[in-house]
Write an enzyme that holds these catalytic residues in place. Structure first.
Site, PDB file in Angstrom:
ATOM      1  CG  HIS A   3     -54.508  23.117  44.537  1.00 50.96           C
ATOM      2  ND1 HIS A   3     -53.807  23.873  45.453  1.00 50.96           N
ATOM      3  CD2 HIS A   3     -54.516  23.857  43.391  1.00 50.96           C
ATOM      4  CE1 HIS A   3     -53.420  25.008  44.903  1.00 50.96           C
ATOM      5  NE2 HIS A   3     -53.841  25.025  43.636  1.00 50.96           N
ATOM      6  CG  ASN A   9     -52.818  -0.012  41.105  1.00 54.20           C
ATOM      7  OD1 ASN A   9     -52.221  -0.461  40.144  1.00 54.20           O
ATOM      8  ND2 ASN A   9     -52.587   1.211  41.580  1.00 54.20           N
ATOM      9  CD  GLU A  40     -52.100   7.479  32.570  1.00 50.37           C
ATOM     10  OE1 GLU A  40     -51.799   6.272  32.642  1.00 50.37           O
ATOM     11  OE2 GLU A  40     -51.338   8.358  32.095  1.00 50.37           O
ATOM     12  CG  HIS A  79     -51.018  12.170  30.810  1.00 51.68           C
ATOM     13  ND1 HIS A  79     -50.790  11.774  29.522  1.00 51.68           N
ATOM     14  CD2 HIS A  79     -50.262  11.357  31.574  1.00 51.68           C
ATOM     15  CE1 HIS A  79     -49.938  10.758  29.507  1.00 51.68           C
ATOM     16  NE2 HIS A  79     -49.606  10.492  30.747  1.00 51.68           N
ATOM     17  NE  ARG A 120     -49.818   4.526  42.213  1.00 53.30           N
ATOM     18  CZ  ARG A 120     -48.738   5.306  42.369  1.00 53.30           C
ATOM     19  NH1 ARG A 120     -48.778   6.314  43.203  1.00 53.30           N
ATOM     20  NH2 ARG A 120     -47.634   5.056  41.702  1.00 53.30           N
TER      21      ARG A 120
END
Length: 352
Positions: A162, A148, A144, A93, A97
């Protein structure tokens, strides 16, 4: 699965009106007939000093600083790097963020046809992960996402390029994304210097996705593109330390860039790493948004040893993660891009 602290995680849903391309002990040659060696070997392939068992009938002890120890060390290094080529590796994976997890999940499921595979909230660490993709994590490359708590914006920087998604019909995919309010940054058409039909779109956080027109494939989430400052250096590192195969390179002098495709299988059947070198550019700003790629391995200890021998920097020594006991090791490539290697058996146990 591999968590990104103070800022980083992946996902998967479907779309009926958009069809994506998816089906679903070391021995040494004796210097002479009368000389034999016994070599002790550590788990990480760091070999101890050897001793001569027989030479003209007498036992002779060899100093660790002698020529024999140097030969043993060289053989050890060769053994580790050869093991890398045989290791069972797969890209698991990619971790990055986002500022609004629900918004991103909605975009990926409705516009990109992914499925939400699972979510996990870690309140004591103040972050939430979501995993999305086009198939189960034990057999597909997935995303994934990490949210936060309280952080709604990140700097993507200039180094990240990309993600690539294979689709049956790029024009149709673009129209669907446009109708859903998605941002199109490049209209469908042939790639510069080539014939493949592509388009570029941007997600709500500014991450770019390349839509690639391609026939049915078991791995629609097919590329991660990163920019590097020395392409030959990077190719050598990923071949030697990561055990990847150089699938192809393409130079585009008219547009002043060169790309290299590396991976653990053919482009039309597995996810690949696309490295881009722009003429004359040796450094990039990596920002704080993109985190890392996770790769499966049969042995994180040997993996770390190979990375060190290849000039990579280990940022987390191999061993189990506190609390879940999944063994990992983390490293940086020559450009500072991070990767995490995860024990294959532990990874499957974690999914259970």
């Amino acid at each position: 699965m591999v968590r990104v602290v103070p800022m980083g995680s992946s996902i998967r849903p479907a779309l009926s009106s958009l069809t994506f391309s998816s089906p679903s002990s070391l021995s040494l040659f004796n210097p002479s007939p009368r000389l034999s060696f016994s070599v002790s070997q550590s788990h990480s392939f760091g070999l101890k000093a050897s001793r001569v068992l027989r030479h003209d009938g007498n036992s002779v002890r060899v100093s660790a600083s002698g020529d024999v120890s140097q030969s043993v060390a060289a053989a050890s290094q060769e053994n580790v790097l050869e093991w890398v080529k045989q290791d069972k590796r797969r890209m698991l994976h990619v971790v990055y963020r986002v500022g609004d997890l629900d918004r991103t999940i909605k975009f990926y499921t409705e516009c990109l046809g992914m499925k939400l595979l699972r979510k996990r909230d870690i309140p004591e660490e103040k972050y939430t992960n979501a995993f999305l993709g086009y198939g189960p994590e034990d057999s597909h490359f997935v995303i994934e996402l990490t949210y936060n708590y309280g952080v709604d914006k990140y700097d993507i920087g200039t180094g990240f390029g990309h993600f690539g998604i294979a689709v049956d019909d790029v024009a149709k995919a673009v129209e669907l994304i446009r109708a859903k309010g998605g941002k199109i940054t490049r209209e469908p058409g042939p790639v510069k210097g080539g014939r493949s039909v592509i388009a570029f779109i941007e997600d709500p956080d500014g991450y770019k996705f390349e839509l690639i027109e391609r026939g049915p494939t078991p791995e629609p989430l097919c590329q991660v593109m990163l920019r590097v400052g020395d392409l030959n250096r990077s190719i050598e590192f990923y071949e030697k330390a990561f055990g990847m195969e150089l699938l192809r390179t393409r130079d585009n002098p008219e547009y002043k860039y060169t790309i290299a495709m590396l991976g653990y299988g053919p482009e039309d059947k597995s996810t690949v790493l696309e490295l881009t070198y722009n003429y004359g550019v040796t450094e990039y700003d990596k920002g704080n948004a993109y985190a890392q790629i996770a790769i499966g391995t049969d042995d994180v200890y040997k993996t770390a040893e190979a990375i060190k021998l290849s000039g990579g920097k280990i940022t987390r020594e191999p061993g189990p993660l506190p609390g879940i006991n999944t063994k990992i090791t983390a490293c940086l490539d020559p450009d500072g891009w991070k990767s995490v290697f995860v024990d294959n058996v532990d990874f499957l146990k974690e999914l259970e």
